[in-house]
Design an enzyme around this catalytic site. Structure first.
Site, PDB file in Angstrom:
ATOM      1  N   VAL A 271      66.057  78.376 -41.991  1.00  0.00           N
ATOM      2  CA  VAL A 271      64.852  79.210 -41.892  1.00  0.00           C
ATOM      3  C   VAL A 271      63.620  78.338 -41.601  1.00  0.00           C
ATOM      4  O   VAL A 271      62.755  78.711 -40.796  1.00  0.00           O
ATOM      5  CB  VAL A 271      64.634  80.042 -43.180  1.00  0.00           C
ATOM      6  CG1 VAL A 271      63.416  80.936 -43.045  1.00  0.00           C
ATOM      7  CG2 VAL A 271      65.867  80.873 -43.483  1.00  0.00           C
TER       8      VAL A 271
ATOM      9  N   GLU B 260      74.545  81.363 -48.163  1.00  0.00           N
ATOM     10  CA  GLU B 260      73.832  80.450 -49.056  1.00  0.00           C
ATOM     11  C   GLU B 260      74.601  79.132 -49.110  1.00  0.00           C
ATOM     12  O   GLU B 260      75.795  79.088 -48.810  1.00  0.00           O
ATOM     13  CB  GLU B 260      73.770  81.045 -50.468  1.00  0.00           C
ATOM     14  CG  GLU B 260      73.043  82.369 -50.556  1.00  0.00           C
ATOM     15  CD  GLU B 260      71.598  82.285 -50.100  1.00  0.00           C
ATOM     16  OE1 GLU B 260      70.821  81.547 -50.703  1.00  0.00           O
ATOM     17  OE2 GLU B 260      71.258  82.957 -49.108  1.00  0.00           O
TER      18      GLU B 260
ATOM     19  N   LYS C  70      67.895  90.580 -54.545  1.00  0.00           N
ATOM     20  CA  LYS C  70      67.063  91.371 -53.613  1.00  0.00           C
ATOM     21  C   LYS C  70      66.812  92.770 -54.177  1.00  0.00           C
ATOM     22  O   LYS C  70      65.707  93.307 -54.061  1.00  0.00           O
ATOM     23  CB  LYS C  70      67.763  91.443 -52.256  1.00  0.00           C
ATOM     24  CG  LYS C  70      67.828  90.068 -51.568  1.00  0.00           C
ATOM     25  CD  LYS C  70      68.816  90.049 -50.420  1.00  0.00           C
ATOM     26  CE  LYS C  70      68.812  88.719 -49.689  1.00  0.00           C
ATOM     27  NZ  LYS C  70      69.947  88.549 -48.774  1.00  0.00           N
TER      28      LYS C  70
ATOM     29  N   GLY D 187      69.787  84.467 -40.982  1.00  0.00           N
ATOM     30  CA  GLY D 187      69.642  83.659 -39.772  1.00  0.00           C
ATOM     31  C   GLY D 187      68.225  83.135 -39.647  1.00  0.00           C
ATOM     32  O   GLY D 187      67.289  83.711 -40.203  1.00  0.00           O
TER      33      GLY D 187
HETATM   34  N1  HSE Z   1      72.757  84.430 -47.593  1.00  0.00           N
HETATM   35  C1  HSE Z   1      71.831  85.468 -47.305  1.00  0.00           C
HETATM   36  C2  HSE Z   1      72.567  86.603 -46.619  1.00  0.00           C
HETATM   37  C3  HSE Z   1      70.716  84.942 -46.448  1.00  0.00           C
HETATM   38  O1  HSE Z   1      73.697  86.380 -46.169  1.00  0.00           O
HETATM   39  O2  HSE Z   1      72.043  87.700 -46.533  1.00  0.00           O
HETATM   40  C4  HSE Z   1      69.575  85.897 -46.270  1.00  0.00           C
HETATM   41  O3  HSE Z   1      68.963  86.212 -47.491  1.00  0.00           O
END
Ligand code: HSE
Length: 414
Positions: free
Chosen positions: A12, A179, A194, A291
């Site tokens: 990122v 991750e 989230k 991404g």
């Molecule tokens: N590892 C996370 C996903 C990255 O696959 O959504 C984005 O938050």
């Protein structure tokens, strides 16, 4: 002029660096990038890099800290000192934000500085600001979303391309979706973090990650895929929060969904969030959830928002007590288990169907969220658990389903 101190130069961070070069109208530039590894080759001017966090935190010219590192504890320390030193913060670290949300709200108040984190939820989808700016005028009744790109990519590959779990996970890692510890993705911790952020913004409840029910997809086998396909369904890992008559139900579970479900056609690393409100009825926001560039797009939007003095207007005013969460809510659940101990860990409130074969065993019935949390703490951890939509799968109460002969022998897809 916005002078950015950037922590982290991973997928990122690199996306942000490149995106900023193409958006001069933002009038923002990266002054310094602090990274851990001195030896790693870098693809941009080496003079930008530093290895001591004080080089950003004590730099008076830096007026915005962007934190894109992996380590949640480190990220919280950076956020705290940055605010102490008068610098607003943008973060994409959902684990840090979910673990410290209440403290972060207090810190923002204490130092009268904003913390924005659009990139932390559903990558490029402008979900937090949409909730704050648009949906909170309406009353949100239900949020339903695919919030993890890695697991959605894996499920897509397993269902549509018949790939193995391992192959699909490796691909997701190579593409930069996963991750650094992919357990966060496949065991559903990442979408839980989230969901916690969405819960706070949409419903004004701040809960701890360990108090939110989640089951991931690591126990998925070909049998579960076949079971879904026979019913013309698919399985998606879905985060949900909705109003019940006794509070908010919130959890992340794999779910069997049919073609008519708005999330059925969300594939690959795409995320989507379905929002139901009292007046808007039903809306779906879809976009890339992982991404470099898609996530950087959300960071860019936060930089622009900060340059206009933006703060989340709703969150801090509306916090409700945690007992606003209704963990007594009953869910219709499919549990594929291996042993009697595993089955017993679930304490079904009511069993609608149970099948005991040589190769696989499952039960379908109603279980409370609280019981599912308990089951996971006990023997239930090793079972595959998925929510079932109320109507499409027709099961006769208590009847064993004679599907054994129609299915191939179960093999693990791992
Ligand atoms: N590892 C996370 C996903 C990255 O696959 O959504 C984005 O938050």
């Amino acid at each position: 002029m916005i002078q950015i101190g950037l922590f982290g130069y991973g997928c990122v961070g690199r996306g942000l660096y490149k995106a900023l070069q193409q958006t001069p109208q933002l009038n923002a530039t990266i002054k310094k990038i602090v990274v851990k590894n001195k030896l790693k080759p870098r693809d941009i001017n080496h003079e930008l890099f530093a290895y001591d966090k004080e080089e950003i935190l004590n730099d008076r010219e830096i007026n915005l800290v962007i934190e894109l590192i992996d380590d949640a504890d480190g990220a919280f320390k950076i956020l705290t000192v940055a605010l102490q030193n008068g610098k607003p913060v943008i973060s994409a670290n959902k684990k840090m934000l979910a673990n410290h949300l209440e403290e972060i709200l207090l810190l923002q108040k204490k130092y009268n500085l904003p913390v924005l984190y659009e990139a932390a939820v559903a990558g490029s989808i402008p979900i937090i600001r949409s909730i704050e700016e648009y949906y909170n005028i309406d009353t949100i009744t239900h949020i339903n979303g695919i919030l993890n790109g890695t697991t959605n990519y894996i499920l897509t590959q397993c269902f549509k391309e018949a790939k193995t779990f391992e192959t699909a996970l490796k691909e997701a890692q190579l593409k930069g979706f996963a991750e650094s510890n992919p357990t966060m993705d496949i065991e559903a911790f990442d979408p839980t973090f989230k969901l916690i952020l969405l819960l706070a913004h949409a419903f004004g409840v701040v809960v701890k990650p360990e108090d939110v029910l989640n089951f991931g997809i690591t126990q998925l086998t070909l049998f579960d895929i076949q079971f879904a396909k026979e019913k013309k369904q698919t399985i998606k890992l879905i985060a949900q929060a909705y109003q019940t008559d006794k509070g908010i139900a919130a959890y992340v579970l794999p779910k069997f969904i049919g073609e008519q479900h708005p999330l059925y056609n969300i594939h690959e690393e795409f995320n989507a969030v379905e929002i139901n409100g009292s007046f808007n009825d039903n809306q779906l926001l879809k976009g890339k959830g992982a991404g470099g560039f898609p996530t950087a797009a959300a960071v860019l939007a936060d930089i622009f928002a900060l340059s206009n003095q933006y703060r989340y207007p709703y969150l801090k005013q509306q916090l409700k007590p945690v007992n606003f969460i209704n963990n007594d809510h009953l869910l219709k659940i499919y549990v594929r288990y291996a042993t009697d101990e595993q089955f017993e860990a679930f304490h079904f409130h009511q069993i609608l169907a149970r099948y005991d074969g040589n190769a696989y065993r499952y039960a379908i019935g109603y279980i409370t969220i609280k019981q599912l949390i308990q089951a996971k703490l006990n023997q239930g951890k090793g079972a595959f658990v998925a929510e079932i939509e109320e109507t499409p799968i027709q099961i006769n109460s208590g009847v064993k389903i004679p599907i054994k002969n129609k299915l191939p022998a179960v093999e693990s897809i791992h």
